[in-house]
Design an enzyme around this catalytic site. Structure first.
Site, PDB file in Angstrom:
ATOM      1  N   ASP A  95     -16.434   0.080  -0.785  1.00  0.00           N
ATOM      2  CA  ASP A  95     -15.163  -0.132  -1.479  1.00  0.00           C
ATOM      3  C   ASP A  95     -14.783  -1.604  -1.467  1.00  0.00           C
ATOM      4  OD1 ASP A  95     -12.783   0.412  -2.827  1.00  0.00           O
ATOM      5  OD2 ASP A  95     -11.687   0.728  -0.963  1.00  0.00           O
ATOM      6  N   GLU A 120      -7.214  -5.687  -6.255  1.00  0.00           N
ATOM      7  CA  GLU A 120      -7.024  -4.250  -6.495  1.00  0.00           C
ATOM      8  C   GLU A 120      -6.316  -3.566  -5.335  1.00  0.00           C
ATOM      9  OE1 GLU A 120      -7.997   0.076  -6.488  1.00  0.00           O
ATOM     10  OE2 GLU A 120      -8.482  -1.453  -4.993  1.00  0.00           O
TER      11      GLU A 120
END
Length: 411
Positions: A140, A174
């Site tokens: 991630d 993000e």
């Protein structure tokens, strides 16, 4: 806005692709598969380079190192690069564009930032154990960056240019979100026919067809200071009132509607011998439908009127973050296309939703058909035990490469 590959044709084109995939489920594209498998060791080397760089949200030196590596690789593939300053921070978002000869405009998205603080890479460097790669941000979303770059390498080897444009957007923020990133993603998504988000593949080897939206609930309490030992009765304890509010407001979730509210940040006082006159509490709020955010906002104000400590002031607010990404007929068609492609190599995808918000929500929110989870498969996201499945690297490169090929086919 006029699209070179109108979205009105997307359903029909996906239907044709599904028929194609079903008919050829047992026949993988031999060169794509061979290239994907050949690239796996090299892709893992790139993943190691990226993971061993601290790139927590807002950490400009590390984010620049990650973007420099990605930009160098994308330039080799013939991409033109645009840097978009993520003001007020010093980091940059990256827009890499490849031009082809077809009609479809395809957006790939991944992010360069992680949730891990500076020093994490040195404490837990990239390593492989029992078929799993470990390290901060390994899946991630540094695995997503790697999957995207190597899928584009596969297409270059094929001299595949049957698309009008492929844009690879690398978000620098993000995990925390930013106004610049939000506007950039919305604007870019509107200019494309479909978005494939390269967030991690789910642990069971799945793609994400829906996501919850996110918001932050804020509770602010104003009390009255007093000496905690000499005359505590003269004070109005903001910390105790905040604790009371946390307990009652924490019940505003709705299991049936998949709405959650979890208090995660608490602040009150700075000296043990003083009754605190200020306290704040923040909660993470997730919901599948926007209407639940409206309901939570109203209930926060209503329920917080029930106070434990008299003469304290309680104020609540809700700051909305990323919107929900709903499951739609278009995302179902994209999922079916991906399932047919994965079947070509004898694999099956799980179809999943996620409580985590992501950039895919912004893309879907402007009406661009979106499917998420095209990164490397992994688990234990946002923890020191985060991992990526080594054996998923080649299959995921194959899946993304072939997905782009199918979406780009002329109709």
């Amino acid at each position: 806005m006029t699209f070179s590959f109108p979205r009105s044709l997307l359903a029909a084109s996906l239907g044709l692709s599904l028929a194609f995939s079903a008919a050829n489920a047992a026949e993988p594209h031999k060169q794509v598969l061979a290239d994907a498998e050949q690239y796996q060791p090299e892709a893992l080397k790139m993943l190691e380079r990226l993971v061993n760089i601290d790139s927590g949200s807002g950490y400009e030196p590390g984010l620049k190192q990650v973007s420099d590596i990605a930009i160098d690789e994308l330039k080799k593939l013939g991409a033109t690069i645009e840097l978009v300053p993520n003001t007020p921070e010093k980091s940059n978002h990256v827009l890499a564009t490849l031009k082809g000869t077809g009609k479809a405009k395809i957006l790939l998205m991944a992010h360069m930032d992680t949730v891990f603080k500076e020093g994490s890479a040195a404490e837990r460097p990239f390593h492989i154990k029992d078929g799993r790669a470990y390290g901060p941000g390994v899946m991630d979303d540094k695995g997503g960056i790697v999957a995207g770059i190597y899928a584009l390498k596969v297409l270059k080897n094929l001299d595949f240019k049957d698309y009008a444009q492929i844009t690879f957007l690398l978000d620098a923020s993000e995990e925390t979100g930013s106004d610049v990133a939000t506007d950039l993603i919305k604007k870019t998504a509107k200019q494309h026919d479909v978005t494939l988000n390269l967030e991690p593949g789910r642990p069971a080897d799945g793609l994400v067809v829906w996501r919850k939206g996110s918001a932050t609930a804020l509770v602010e309490v104003k009390g009255k200071a007093a000496h905690a030992g000499v005359a505590p009765e003269l004070g109005r304890n903001a910390a105790m009132e905040a604790a009371h509010q946390i307990l009652q407001l924490g019940k505003l979730g709705d299991d049936a509607k998949k709405t959650t509210i979890n208090f995660t940040v608490l602040k009150a006082g700075d000296r043990t011998n003083v009754i605190p006159d200020q306290a704040t509490a923040k909660a993470d709020v997730r919901a599948v439908v926007p209407e639940e955010f409206d309901r939570i906002e109203k209930d926060l104000a209503r329920v917080s009127q029930d106070k434990l400590i008299a003469e304290t002031e309680v104020k609540t607010s809700l700051q909305r973050g990323l919107p929900p990404m709903p499951q739609t007929a278009e995302s179902d068609r994209l999922m079916a296309m991906a399932q047919g492609i994965y079947g070509e190599i004898g694999r099956k995808l799980t179809e999943e939703g996620s409580g985590g918000a992501a950039d895919a929500s912004l893309s879907a929110g402007v009406g661009t058909p979106t499917l998420d989870g095209f990164g490397i498969v992994g688990g234990n996201i946002h923890t020191p035990e985060e991992y990526a499945e080594v054996a998923s690297v080649a299959p995921r490169i194959y899946l993304l490469s072939r997905m782009i090929m199918e979406l780009a086919k002329p109709r």
